[in-house]
Write a protein that holds these residues in place. Structure first.
Motif, PDB file in Angstrom:
ATOM      1  N   TYR A 158       5.672   3.179 -45.314  1.00 42.24           N
ATOM      2  CA  TYR A 158       6.287   2.001 -45.926  1.00 42.24           C
ATOM      3  C   TYR A 158       6.669   2.275 -47.380  1.00 42.24           C
ATOM      4  O   TYR A 158       7.640   1.708 -47.883  1.00 42.24           O
ATOM      5  CB  TYR A 158       5.321   0.820 -45.880  1.00 42.24           C
ATOM      6  CG  TYR A 158       5.206   0.119 -44.544  1.00 42.24           C
ATOM      7  CD1 TYR A 158       5.333   0.801 -43.336  1.00 42.24           C
ATOM      8  CD2 TYR A 158       4.939  -1.249 -44.487  1.00 42.24           C
ATOM      9  CE1 TYR A 158       5.199   0.158 -42.126  1.00 42.24           C
ATOM     10  CE2 TYR A 158       4.812  -1.905 -43.273  1.00 42.24           C
ATOM     11  CZ  TYR A 158       4.929  -1.199 -42.098  1.00 42.24           C
ATOM     12  OH  TYR A 158       4.795  -1.846 -40.891  1.00 42.24           O
ATOM     13  N   THR A 214      10.732 -12.279 -46.640  1.00 37.17           N
ATOM     14  CA  THR A 214       9.483 -12.467 -47.376  1.00 37.17           C
ATOM     15  C   THR A 214       9.073 -13.928 -47.278  1.00 37.17           C
ATOM     16  O   THR A 214       9.891 -14.827 -47.518  1.00 37.17           O
ATOM     17  CB  THR A 214       9.651 -12.082 -48.852  1.00 37.17           C
ATOM     18  OG1 THR A 214      10.065 -10.708 -48.926  1.00 37.17           O
ATOM     19  CG2 THR A 214       8.358 -12.259 -49.615  1.00 37.17           C
ATOM     20  N   ARG A 250      11.752  -5.419 -42.067  1.00 35.91           N
ATOM     21  CA  ARG A 250      11.692  -5.574 -43.518  1.00 35.91           C
ATOM     22  C   ARG A 250      11.904  -4.239 -44.233  1.00 35.91           C
ATOM     23  O   ARG A 250      12.736  -4.117 -45.123  1.00 35.91           O
ATOM     24  CB  ARG A 250      10.320  -6.133 -43.930  1.00 35.91           C
ATOM     25  CG  ARG A 250      10.112  -7.602 -43.742  1.00 35.91           C
ATOM     26  CD  ARG A 250       8.641  -7.977 -43.914  1.00 35.91           C
ATOM     27  NE  ARG A 250       7.995  -7.265 -45.011  1.00 35.91           N
ATOM     28  CZ  ARG A 250       7.953  -7.689 -46.278  1.00 35.91           C
ATOM     29  NH1 ARG A 250       8.524  -8.825 -46.616  1.00 35.91           N
ATOM     30  NH2 ARG A 250       7.323  -6.975 -47.197  1.00 35.91           N
ATOM     31  N   ARG A 251      11.132  -3.242 -43.811  1.00 34.88           N
ATOM     32  CA  ARG A 251      11.158  -1.988 -44.566  1.00 34.88           C
ATOM     33  C   ARG A 251      12.470  -1.221 -44.374  1.00 34.88           C
ATOM     34  O   ARG A 251      12.889  -0.478 -45.267  1.00 34.88           O
ATOM     35  CB  ARG A 251       9.954  -1.114 -44.218  1.00 34.88           C
ATOM     36  CG  ARG A 251       9.917  -0.555 -42.805  1.00 34.88           C
ATOM     37  CD  ARG A 251       8.624   0.222 -42.548  1.00 34.88           C
ATOM     38  NE  ARG A 251       8.556   0.729 -41.195  1.00 34.88           N
ATOM     39  CZ  ARG A 251       9.060   1.888 -40.797  1.00 34.88           C
ATOM     40  NH1 ARG A 251       9.687   2.681 -41.671  1.00 34.88           N
ATOM     41  NH2 ARG A 251       8.942   2.289 -39.549  1.00 34.88           N
ATOM     42  N   PRO A 276       9.753  -6.173 -49.541  1.00 33.22           N
ATOM     43  CA  PRO A 276       9.546  -4.817 -49.015  1.00 33.22           C
ATOM     44  C   PRO A 276       9.420  -3.801 -50.145  1.00 33.22           C
ATOM     45  O   PRO A 276      10.046  -3.955 -51.201  1.00 33.22           O
ATOM     46  CB  PRO A 276      10.803  -4.562 -48.177  1.00 33.22           C
ATOM     47  CG  PRO A 276      11.317  -5.915 -47.830  1.00 33.22           C
ATOM     48  CD  PRO A 276      10.974  -6.800 -48.991  1.00 33.22           C
ATOM     49  N   ASN A 324       2.824  -7.413 -46.925  1.00 26.25           N
ATOM     50  CA  ASN A 324       4.013  -7.361 -46.075  1.00 26.25           C
ATOM     51  C   ASN A 324       4.395  -8.721 -45.500  1.00 26.25           C
ATOM     52  O   ASN A 324       5.419  -8.835 -44.816  1.00 26.25           O
ATOM     53  CB  ASN A 324       3.811  -6.332 -44.967  1.00 26.25           C
ATOM     54  CG  ASN A 324       4.023  -4.925 -45.482  1.00 26.25           C
ATOM     55  OD1 ASN A 324       5.157  -4.481 -45.580  1.00 26.25           O
ATOM     56  ND2 ASN A 324       2.944  -4.247 -45.846  1.00 26.25           N
ATOM     57  N   PHE A 338       7.657  -6.236 -39.592  1.00 30.96           N
ATOM     58  CA  PHE A 338       7.439  -5.378 -40.754  1.00 30.96           C
ATOM     59  C   PHE A 338       8.433  -4.214 -40.772  1.00 30.96           C
ATOM     60  O   PHE A 338       8.888  -3.800 -41.845  1.00 30.96           O
ATOM     61  CB  PHE A 338       6.004  -4.853 -40.764  1.00 30.96           C
ATOM     62  CG  PHE A 338       4.961  -5.923 -41.021  1.00 30.96           C
ATOM     63  CD1 PHE A 338       5.295  -7.114 -41.631  1.00 30.96           C
ATOM     64  CD2 PHE A 338       3.641  -5.722 -40.645  1.00 30.96           C
ATOM     65  CE1 PHE A 338       4.342  -8.096 -41.879  1.00 30.96           C
ATOM     66  CE2 PHE A 338       2.674  -6.694 -40.886  1.00 30.96           C
ATOM     67  CZ  PHE A 338       3.028  -7.882 -41.495  1.00 30.96           C
TER      68      PHE A 338
END
Length: 526
Positions: A242, A476, A430-431, A168, A163, A427
């Motif tokens: 995730y 990322t 991102r997801r 993602p 991660n 995180f």
């Protein structure tokens, strides 16, 4: 490469790693695991003129600086080295090894190498634990515990790395997306490592966690700072969430809550009390430190240099107990300061009892159950779960009436409020960008303050403004340059070159708290 080899400063490991035949018992391997695979706590001292860090082992404050949780204000000369090290992450630079003058200095490889070093310790423990002598049922139980903890930690570190350095997880593309270089042997290998697919990387994480669950299933919890089966199941629920595997995420979250559904009533905490420490009934497991809390304090000569961001402040209503318990003022001049964990002067010189990025708490199981249920269209369950949780955070009666995307927004905002500066937010951002039922992203703007002139009477600063676009590829991290130079087979993402921009031309007076004529120091403008 050092990150994929055995690289540790632990004296016990240094002695034993050179000759594995010296490992004579499960106790030896347990000591290796504790000394070199788990992260340790740290403390800060105030010497009057500067801060001094001791025994710091959690290097992942970058998560807090990359997200939308904090903003800089006055820059403290006492912390200038720390801020300079955070610059490429706070401003989402193409190369995370540059300083605030855009000179390459390195140092970013620690975020890659440190987890891999610990993974290799886990590999060593896993390879040797079964052959250790057992003279009793208790020996068998302890061997199973050590083995389970090693598998848990290996799965956790691979998940964490994925991660940071992989895109993602999108179920529709994971088979063709670069994952991590995977290493499961304890032997240091002189080879060019290849990156597995992201799907294979997550599959290996789940495989490790499944073994850990079996090993720890009937083992009593040794301590808050050692993993147990409930901790494993909470991480499993996170991995499934995730991966957008809603059914398994729900199942594992329910197993966690069946074991421990404790929640802390925030109203029982006085304003200024620490609300998150080892005494909390919510904490299942923790490692690392919470030293970022200390960077929110006043010292004798300067103002607070970090504040909670306006975006985060706007999320808390006046009916929310956390508004004045997680966030507050310092004794001197600071407002909008992180106070969930006491990092003020009176707390300096003592070890933090929980970590800022590796603390596992029961609220996560509530949120996972609610979020996954909402994605499946089970709004009734999601509302019920959120009402139970919010009753411990809000004044008065709580009724959740939202449905559909509004309900999902509520759950996501609640995660942001509850897990402020606990490492979840970056995180989560991102997801959300690849979430099938409800994709979402936001623009984030950070102002990095340069100290341009200091004398005994005045400090003159200027600010460069940087923007992370919606769905930005910079969600990322690039593989650090030193790692890429040594392992050319690892490849890299195409992270954009990011320049400062004139924030007043885009956002006008909303950013007038800093003089726009002072804005525009060392970065070239877009």
């Amino acid at each position: 490469m050092s990150g994929l080899g055995l690289n540790s400063c632990d004296s016990f490991l240094q002695e034993y790693s050179q000759d594995l035949a010296k490992v004579n018992s499960w106790e030896d391997l347990d000591e290796v695991l504790l000394g070199a695979a788990y992260l340790h706590t740290g403390m800060y001292y105030d010497t009057g003129d500067s801060y001094f860090a001791m025994d710091r082992d959690d290097h992942f404050d970058i998560l807090h600086f990359m997200s939308d949780e904090i903003r800089m204000s006055d820059k403290s000369s006492q912390l200038s080295e720390y801020y300079t090290s955070m610059f490429p992450f706070f401003t989402w630079q193409q190369d995370t090894g540059v300083d605030n003058q855009f000179r390459y200095t390195g140092g970013d490889e620690i975020y890659f190498n440190s987890p891999y070093s610990r993974i290799n310790v886990c590999n060593m423990v896993i390879s040797l634990i079964d052959e250790q002598p057992s003279n009793s049922v208790e020996d068998d139980r302890q061997k199973s515990r050590v083995k389970g903890e090693a598998y848990f930690l290996r799965g956790l570190y691979y998940f964490f790395l994925a991660n940071l350095y992989c895109e993602p997880y999108d179920p529709s593309t994971a088979d063709n997306t670069m994952g991590l270089p995977l290493k499961f042997s304890e032997v240091i290998e002189d080879t060019e490592f290849q990156r597995a697919s992201l799907a294979d990387t997550y599959a290996k994480v789940l495989e490790d966690l499944e073994i850990a669950e079996k090993c720890l299933e009937s083992i009593p919890h040794k301590s808050l700072y050692r993993a147990d089966v409930t901790t494993v199941r909470l991480l499993q629920s996170r991995v499934y969430l995730y991966m957008q595997d809603w059914d398994n995420a729900i199942a594992k979250a329910k197993e966690v809550l069946d074991s421990n559904d404790n929640l802390l009533r925030i109203s029982t905490k006085n304003i200024g009390d620490t609300c998150l420490d080892s005494s909390s009934p919510e904490v299942l497991f923790s490692m690392g430190d919470y030293l970022i809390a200390y960077f929110f304090q006043d010292n004798r000569s300067t103002k607070v240099a970090i504040h909670i961001s306006d975006d985060m402040l706007a999320l808390y209503s006046d009916d929310d107990y956390r508004k004045d318990r997680y966030i507050g003022e310092t004794a001197n001049r600071g407002k909008d300061i992180f106070r969930k964990v006491n990092g003020q002067r009176e707390a300096m010189g003592s070890y933090t009892t929980v970590g800022s990025t590796f603390c596992f708490r029961t609220p996560e199981a509530y949120f996972t159950l609610a979020e996954a249920s909402a994605y499946k269209g089970d709004d009734a369950t999601a509302r019920q779960v959120m009402e139970k949780f919010l009753a411990t955070r809000m004044r008065g009666d709580v009724a959740v009436s939202e449905s559909g995307n509004d309900l999902i927004d509520l759950i996501r905002d609640e995660r942001a409020r509850e897990f402020l500066l606990e490492g979840h937010r970056w995180f989560d951002l991102r997801r959300y960008t690849v979430c099938g039922p409800y994709p979402w992203s936001k623009e984030i703007i950070h102002g990095y303050i340069y100290e341009t002139q200091r004398n005994y009477k005045t400090v003159h600063d200027h600010t460069d403004w940087y923007r992370l676009e919606k769905n930005d590829i910079a969600y990322t991290l690039p593989i650090p340059r030193k790692v890429r130079n040594f392992q050319t087979s690892l490849g890299n993402i195409s992270r954009p070159n990011r320049k400062a921009f004139d924030v007043t031309k885009v956002h006008g007076s909303s950013y007038d708290n800093l003089d726009s004529e002072e804005s525009g120091g060392n970065g070239d403008y877009d």
